[in-house]
Design an enzyme around this catalytic site. Structure first.
Site, PDB file in Angstrom:
ATOM      1  N   GLU A 168       0.800  -1.229   0.000  1.00  0.00           N
ATOM      2  CA  GLU A 168       0.000   0.000   0.000  1.00  0.00           C
ATOM      3  C   GLU A 168       0.834   1.282   0.000  1.00  0.00           C
ATOM      4  O   GLU A 168       0.755   2.090   0.946  1.00  0.00           O
ATOM      5  CB  GLU A 168      -0.965  -0.012   1.188  1.00  0.00           C
ATOM      6  CG  GLU A 168      -1.933  -1.176   1.154  1.00  0.00           C
ATOM      7  CD  GLU A 168      -2.932  -1.170   2.317  1.00  0.00           C
ATOM      8  OE1 GLU A 168      -2.901  -0.241   3.142  1.00  0.00           O
ATOM      9  OE2 GLU A 168      -3.759  -2.100   2.376  1.00  0.00           O
ATOM     10  N   GLU A 363      -5.375  -8.518   0.442  1.00  0.00           N
ATOM     11  CA  GLU A 363      -6.031  -8.193   1.722  1.00  0.00           C
ATOM     12  C   GLU A 363      -7.492  -7.872   1.464  1.00  0.00           C
ATOM     13  O   GLU A 363      -7.825  -7.189   0.495  1.00  0.00           O
ATOM     14  CB  GLU A 363      -5.448  -6.938   2.391  1.00  0.00           C
ATOM     15  CG  GLU A 363      -4.159  -7.109   3.084  1.00  0.00           C
ATOM     16  CD  GLU A 363      -3.677  -5.815   3.764  1.00  0.00           C
ATOM     17  OE1 GLU A 363      -4.515  -4.975   4.144  1.00  0.00           O
ATOM     18  OE2 GLU A 363      -2.458  -5.678   3.882  1.00  0.00           O
TER      19      GLU A 363
HETATM   20  O1  IFM Z   1      -4.332  -3.100   9.072  1.00  0.00           O
HETATM   21  C1  IFM Z   1      -4.260  -2.577   7.777  1.00  0.00           C
HETATM   22  C2  IFM Z   1      -3.083  -3.149   7.035  1.00  0.00           C
HETATM   23  O2  IFM Z   1      -1.888  -2.924   7.692  1.00  0.00           O
HETATM   24  C3  IFM Z   1      -2.984  -2.515   5.665  1.00  0.00           C
HETATM   25  N1  IFM Z   1      -4.235  -2.611   4.975  1.00  0.00           N
HETATM   26  C4  IFM Z   1      -5.427  -2.190   5.663  1.00  0.00           C
HETATM   27  C5  IFM Z   1      -5.512  -2.882   7.010  1.00  0.00           C
HETATM   28  C6  IFM Z   1      -6.786  -2.429   7.759  1.00  0.00           C
HETATM   29  O3  IFM Z   1      -6.751  -1.058   7.949  1.00  0.00           O
END
Ligand code: IFM
Length: 452
Positions: A168, A363
């Site tokens: 990210e 994710e």
């Molecule tokens: O916890 C985070 C993760 O570190 C990165 N993506 C989003 C998740 C939820 O906010």
């Protein structure tokens, strides 16, 4: 009556994910250097309840127990991140053998459990020494990152099955450097753009370093979501498109097309941009999308103020986020929009066509303030509903033609949710932070039944 759960391809990869600073704790052990998140979370008012990742889910000591839980869950892969300051305490120079040894043991444990290790090299815990020298605003950080990638690739490349140099980059740029509500807490507005470019350059250099070290199956975990216009008006449509350029295409186009999405942006980033873009667009084996929720954007109203995640947008931007209504919300107050995952995948498929490698959802997940365990049970029906609906939406995207190879639930266990501390719980496994006792939630048992 709900339709039966769809059938995914037999080789679809079911996974769960985590990140070093969010779970490991042990921040002062075995020679680990300081990271920007140690510094940031120690500053009063930065993190809810003054929480820090100093202990987190104590995964550093309990990794074997956590891997056993993952084995029983039946996942094919575990996505974890490597803490750069454990491997190189100051972000450059000699290797800290004790720190790298932890990942050696974790990877061995995963392999012994029949779980493919999927390693992220940078999930936001920049070594503080690197930050002090300019952090991601400095081009040198990209070079140091590639050195680190090479060290890790050479040590773990024989066993790690999937690699992601970055997680990210949009969040680090926006929250870390533009708005300041994440480490390192800089509020530079558009002056943060070099942090985007240098992360992307670091990604490209790391891809090359990993390949040189003999690693295969290299991708990225990049956060993407649809940006909806607040209305059909010309102003709102343009505002939404400008916002999407900044949060989506600024990060995906350089990697997948070797270009910035707008000449104005290319002109604002430092360095030999055309040359750098060749490095940034090093071909990938796959592209990972982290999806949580869409954004609704309108044109700036008179006297309006744009906020994202509680941080004010720099003045003068032509857009402002609006509240998405009409959907259920998580306890983190995020709208639950499963079709946004289908839409995101469709946007990528359409935009990049043949240039798009296979996708993974690296994710997706939700925070609910789960009850404490009673008799070994944590009922979390909303989390089950979240993953169920998002997987159905993903299946629809695949039925529409998208090549998606796997899904990583965020997160394996409850953990430190950055500026929101420990109040937010994303895990399939409940962690009692007072005792570090793990209790699989109902969603864990549900996910296990889906994996089959
Ligand atoms: O916890 C985070 C993760 O570190 C990165 N993506 C989003 C998740 C939820 O906010």
């Amino acid at each position: 009556m709900t339709d039966p759960f769809p059938t995914f391809p037999a080789d679809f990869l079911w996974g769960a994910a985590s990140a070093s600073y969010q779970v490991e704790g042990a921040v002062d052990e075995d020679g680990r250097g300081r990271s920007v998140w140690d510094t940031f979370s120690a500053e009063p008012g930065r993190v809810v309840d003054g929480d820090t990742g100093a202990v987190a889910a104590d995964h550093y000591h309990r990794y074997a127990e956590d891997v056993a839980l993952l084995r029983d869950l039946g996942v094919g892969a575990y996505r974890f991140s490597i803490a750069w300051p454990r491997v190189q305490p100051d972000g450059s120079g000699p290797v800290n053998e004790a720190g790298l040894g932890f990942y050696d043991r974790l990877v061995d444990e995963l392999c012994a459990a029949g779980i493919a290790p999927a390693a992220t090299l940078f999930h936001w815990d920049t070594p503080q020494a690197i930050e002090d020298a300019g952090g991601w605003l400095s081009r040198d950080t990209a070079e140091r990152f590639a050195d680190y990638a090479s060290i890790v690739g050479e040590r773990l490349g024989d066993r790690v099955r999937m690699w992601m140099p970055l997680n990210e980059p949009v969040v680090v740029t926006m929250f870390g450097y533009a708005l300041g509500n994440h480490a390192p807490g800089r509020a530079l507005g558009f002056e943060a753009l070099p942090a985007a470019h240098h992360q992307l350059l670091g990604h490209g250099l790391a891809v090359r370093a990993l390949r040189a070290a003999g690693c295969s199956s290299i991708g990225i975990a990049s956060n993407h979501a649809p940006v909806w216009a607040a209305s059909g008006s010309e102003e709102d449509t343009q505002a939404a498109s400008a916002y999407s350029t900044l949060v989506n295409w600024l990060f995906a186009d350089p990697v997948l097309r070797g270009e910035y999405p707008a000449p104005e942006l290319a002109a604002m980033v430092p360095g030999p941009v055309v040359e750098d873009l060749k490095t940034i667009s090093e071909p990938l084996d796959w592209f990972g999308i982290n999806y949580y929720r869409p954004t609704l954007i309108g044109a700036l109203t008179d006297g309006g103020e744009g906020h994202v995640e509680g941080a004010m947008l720099p003045p003068g931007l032509p857009f402002e986020p609006r509240e998405i209504t009409g959907y259920p919300r998580t306890d983190f107050d995020w709208p639950v929009v499963p079709d946004g995952l289908r839409e995101t995948v469709a946007l990528f498929t359409e935009r990049y066509g043949d240039a798009l490698p296979p996708l993974y959802i690296t994710e997706s997940g939700c925070s609910y303030h789960d009850p404490d365990p009673v008799d070994g049970r944590v009922p979390d029906p909303d989390r089950i509903a979240y993953h169920d609906a998002h997987l159905r939406a993903l299946h629809q995207a695949m039925a529409d033609g998208a090549d998606v190879r796997g899904y990583f639930a965020w997160s394996a266990t409850d953990n430190f949710e950055w500026a929101a501390g420990y109040r937010e719980r994303f895990g399939l496994v409940h962690v009692d932070y007072a005792t570090q006792r793990r209790t699989p939630k109902d969603s864990y048992h549900w996910y296990k039944s889906i994996i089959g």
